[in-house]
Every structure is written in C-alpha cells, then in structure tokens.
Design an enzyme around this catalytic site. Structure first.
Site, short mmCIF file in Angstrom:
data_model
loop_
_atom_site.label_atom_id
_atom_site.label_comp_id
_atom_site.label_asym_id
_atom_site.label_seq_id
_atom_site.Cartn_x
_atom_site.Cartn_y
_atom_site.Cartn_z
N ARG A 120 62.80 45.78 36.84
CA ARG A 120 63.28 44.72 37.74
C ARG A 120 64.42 43.91 37.10
O ARG A 120 64.52 42.70 37.28
CB ARG A 120 62.13 43.81 38.17
CG ARG A 120 61.09 44.53 39.00
CD ARG A 120 59.98 43.62 39.51
NE ARG A 120 59.10 44.37 40.38
CZ ARG A 120 58.10 45.15 39.96
NH1 ARG A 120 57.88 45.26 38.66
NH2 ARG A 120 57.33 45.80 40.81
N GLY A 121 65.23 44.61 36.35
CA GLY A 121 66.39 43.98 35.72
C GLY A 121 66.13 43.43 34.34
O GLY A 121 67.07 43.13 33.59
N PHE A 122 64.87 43.32 33.94
CA PHE A 122 64.55 42.73 32.65
C PHE A 122 65.09 43.57 31.50
O PHE A 122 65.53 43.03 30.48
CB PHE A 122 63.03 42.56 32.53
CG PHE A 122 62.60 41.80 31.31
CD1 PHE A 122 62.79 40.42 31.24
CD2 PHE A 122 62.00 42.44 30.24
CE1 PHE A 122 62.38 39.71 30.13
CE2 PHE A 122 61.59 41.73 29.12
CZ PHE A 122 61.78 40.36 29.06
N TYR A 131 61.72 46.10 54.08
CA TYR A 131 62.75 45.35 53.37
C TYR A 131 63.57 44.53 54.37
O TYR A 131 64.27 45.08 55.20
CB TYR A 131 63.68 46.29 52.60
CG TYR A 131 63.02 47.16 51.56
CD1 TYR A 131 61.78 46.81 51.01
CD2 TYR A 131 63.62 48.34 51.13
CE1 TYR A 131 61.18 47.62 50.06
CE2 TYR A 131 63.03 49.15 50.17
CZ TYR A 131 61.80 48.79 49.65
OH TYR A 131 61.21 49.61 48.71
N SER A 179 62.09 50.67 40.10
CA SER A 179 62.21 49.65 39.05
C SER A 179 62.34 50.28 37.66
O SER A 179 61.67 49.85 36.72
CB SER A 179 61.02 48.69 39.08
OG SER A 179 61.00 47.95 40.28
N PRO A 180 63.22 51.28 37.49
CA PRO A 180 63.37 51.90 36.16
C PRO A 180 64.01 50.96 35.14
O PRO A 180 63.99 51.26 33.95
CB PRO A 180 64.27 53.11 36.45
CG PRO A 180 65.08 52.69 37.63
CD PRO A 180 64.14 51.88 38.48
N LEU A 181 64.56 49.84 35.62
CA LEU A 181 65.12 48.83 34.72
C LEU A 181 64.19 47.63 34.59
O LEU A 181 64.62 46.55 34.17
CB LEU A 181 66.49 48.37 35.22
CG LEU A 181 67.57 49.46 35.25
CD1 LEU A 181 68.85 48.94 35.88
CD2 LEU A 181 67.84 49.98 33.85
N HIS A 217 54.38 54.02 52.18
CA HIS A 217 54.75 53.03 51.18
C HIS A 217 53.57 52.60 50.32
O HIS A 217 53.69 52.43 49.11
CB HIS A 217 55.36 51.81 51.89
CG HIS A 217 56.31 51.03 51.05
ND1 HIS A 217 57.26 50.20 51.59
CD2 HIS A 217 56.48 50.95 49.70
CE1 HIS A 217 57.96 49.64 50.61
NE2 HIS A 217 57.50 50.08 49.47
#
Length: 327
Positions: free
Chosen positions: A211-213, A59, A207-209, A128
């Site tokens: 990726r924000g979507f 990152y 990414s439980p959301l 990873h």
C-alpha cells in the site's frame, strides 16, 4: 526501458502483461482524485505495454468501472480487463452492506459492470470476497454460466482459502487468484502458491508495494492525506510502524545498490517469484506508473532475494477487520 512482455495466467489460455495496473486508487481510498490524470495514466500504461487493468464494482463505488470504461473505449483491443463482484456497497452513503455470492447477484452484478464499463465482455471476472453463506459451488456455477453466455472469458477468485479454491476449480477452471502479497506480506507462500501451481492457476498479488509503504515515502501518518484509508491500517500504527520501517530500510539499501527506486526493487522481488505471478501495483499518476514499469529491468541476485526474504514478517494485521477474509 525494456518492453513489457506477456505471460500465461493460469493454464486456460489467458495471457496478460507481466505487470498489471490496479485502478482502485483513481476513484477512492487514497486521498484526492483527478479523472483527467487517471485516464492519462491508463493511456500511458497501454503505451508502456502494461495492458492488464484491474478494477471492481465496489471501487467508488461503481465510478471506477465507469472511469476505466471511458479510458479504454477507443482501445479495447489493447486491454485485458479484470473486474470483481461480491462486496456490496450502498450507492448513496457508500457504506458496506456485506458480501453476496448468490447466483442471482452474480448475474445482476455482471450485467451492471458490463454497462458501466461499456463492454460486451469481461476478460477476467473475480469473486472479490468469498460469501460464507453461499456454497462456493453455487457462486462459481453462476459465474460459469456467464462464460457460456459470452459475457466473461475467464474466472478468478480473490482472498480465497485453499479448500475454497479446490472446490471452485472443480466446478469450473479458475484462471487466477488475487490476494495480497509483497515483501511484507508472505502469507500465500505456505499453502496458496503451491496449490495454485498444482492446479494450474495464476497468481495476481495486489498491494505488491505494501500500500505504498515499501516505496519509502511513508514514514509517519502525517505523510498521508486526511481521507487516506491507510491512516487506519494496523501496520501503520504505533509500534507496528516503527518495526515495519526496518523492512523499508532493507529495500532502500538494495535500491541504492541497483541505482533503482525502492518501488522498483519491491516489485522486482515479486516478479522474481515466478512467471505465473503477475503483480498489479496501483497508481493514479503517470510518474509512479513509469517508475513501477521500470521494475522489469531490475535483476535481483540470489543474495539480494535472500536479504529481502530475511527481513521478517510485517507487524500488525493487514486490515482493521479481517472477518471478510476466507480462512
């Protein structure tokens, strides 16, 4: 807000906060960054009891570990710190060089991460991505040596297939698997989750959301900054985007019924999948962090869960190139 409790992550003795914090976006991928706000977000996270922090050497590359290290330098004892190795990037042009799971690289990557983080040990060290050119037994064997040396406490894998998980766990106990999982990404349910529970391995959805979507704030690509990598995600393109908005609308309806935000409902769904499931929503802002933490107060009914289960799979692949995912 209810105090955030802790839970066992795997059967090896690792305990983490019920909700974690993904730090990736503080340094890259999601548009403009602000180190001052990011550090304030990490400090606020610890105040709220969200003490399970997730980073990786790739990152930035590399600068996210340095950022997290600065943020926790005077409060190390409050944190369960996870980082990752294996995705190799060029420090100059930031290009992706490939995946390296060789024992030599495992050792050198760990030492480099410890130096950047300013720590004497890593609580949870993940591979990873699985290196298809190196037997997993060799990679995990080298990771086990790091445990024996006191540089790492617990081991994890990310995006590993069932056979890889079994083989790795036979070499040294694996405490956690990190893989994408959310209302719109249900892939782990068929084989991965049952296997993890059989072996006593915890599950860390990234990414439980979506990726924000799933927060409902992204309706078109125009809602994203120019440098945001989500502009290239298959699920946000054309017909896929139109189809996937139906999933968000179902989340929005439940949010209204619960006097909650869409993000809180989406996270509450993940939390409801079991105490061994610890999502790590990422954010670089305190306001979103506080909103996410409120998910622990949302109690979804069986009817609520069934409604979300029935929304259907998201249209489109998770990444433009799925070749690095172990299958």
């Amino acid at each position: 807000m209810t105090s955030i409790t802790t839970t066992a992550l795997g059967d090896q003795g690792l305990r983490v906060s019920r909700l974690g914090l993904g730090c990736m976006g503080m340094s890259e991928f999601y548009g403009a960054t602000d180190d001052t706000e990011s550090i304030a977000t990490i400090h606020r996270s610890l105040e709220l009891g969200v003490t399970f922090l997730d980073t990786a050497d790739m990152y930035g590359p590399f600068v996210n570990e340095e950022l997290v290290g600065r943020a926790i330098a005077d409060r190390r004892d409050q944190v369960v710190l996870a980082t990752k190795f294996g995705n190799v990037r060029d420090p100059e042009d930031k290009g992706f060089r490939g995946i390296d799971g060789s024992p030599e690289y495992v050792r050198s990557a760990c030492d480099a991460s410890l130096q950047r983080l300013g720590l004497d040990h890593i609580d949870l060290y993940y591979q990873h991505r699985v290196d298809q050119t190196v037997p997993i037994e060799e990679t995990v064997g080298a990771m086990a040596e790091l445990v024996q040396a006191g540089k790492v406490r617990y081991l994890g894998l990310s995006e590993a297939a069932p056979d890889t998980i079994r083989r790795a766990h036979a070499v040294h106990p694996i405490s956690a698997l990190q893989t994408e999982y959310s209302i719109w990404e249900r892939g782990p349910e068929a084989e991965i989750l049952p296997l993890l529970r059989e072996l006593g391995i915890g599950f860390v959805p990234y990414s439980p959301l979506g990726r924000g979507f799933l927060t409902g704030k992204i309706r078109t690509l125009d809602d994203l900054e120019d440098g945001d990598f989500r502009r290239h995600q298959p699920r946000l393109q054309g017909d896929n985007l139109e189809q996937n908005i139906a999933i968000v609308e179902a989340v929005d309806r439940l949010a209204g019924e619960h006097d909650a935000t869409a993000a809180q409902v989406a996270l509450a769904w993940v939390l409801a999948q079991g105490d061994d499931v610890v999502p790590i929503p990422g954010t670089k802002r305190r306001t979103y962090l506080e909103d996410n933490a409120g998910a622990v107060d949302i109690a979804l009914s069986e009817d609520d869960l069934r409604l979300l289960d029935d929304t259907g799979a998201a249209a489109g692949d998770r990444y433009p190139d799925m070749s690095s995912i172990d299958r």
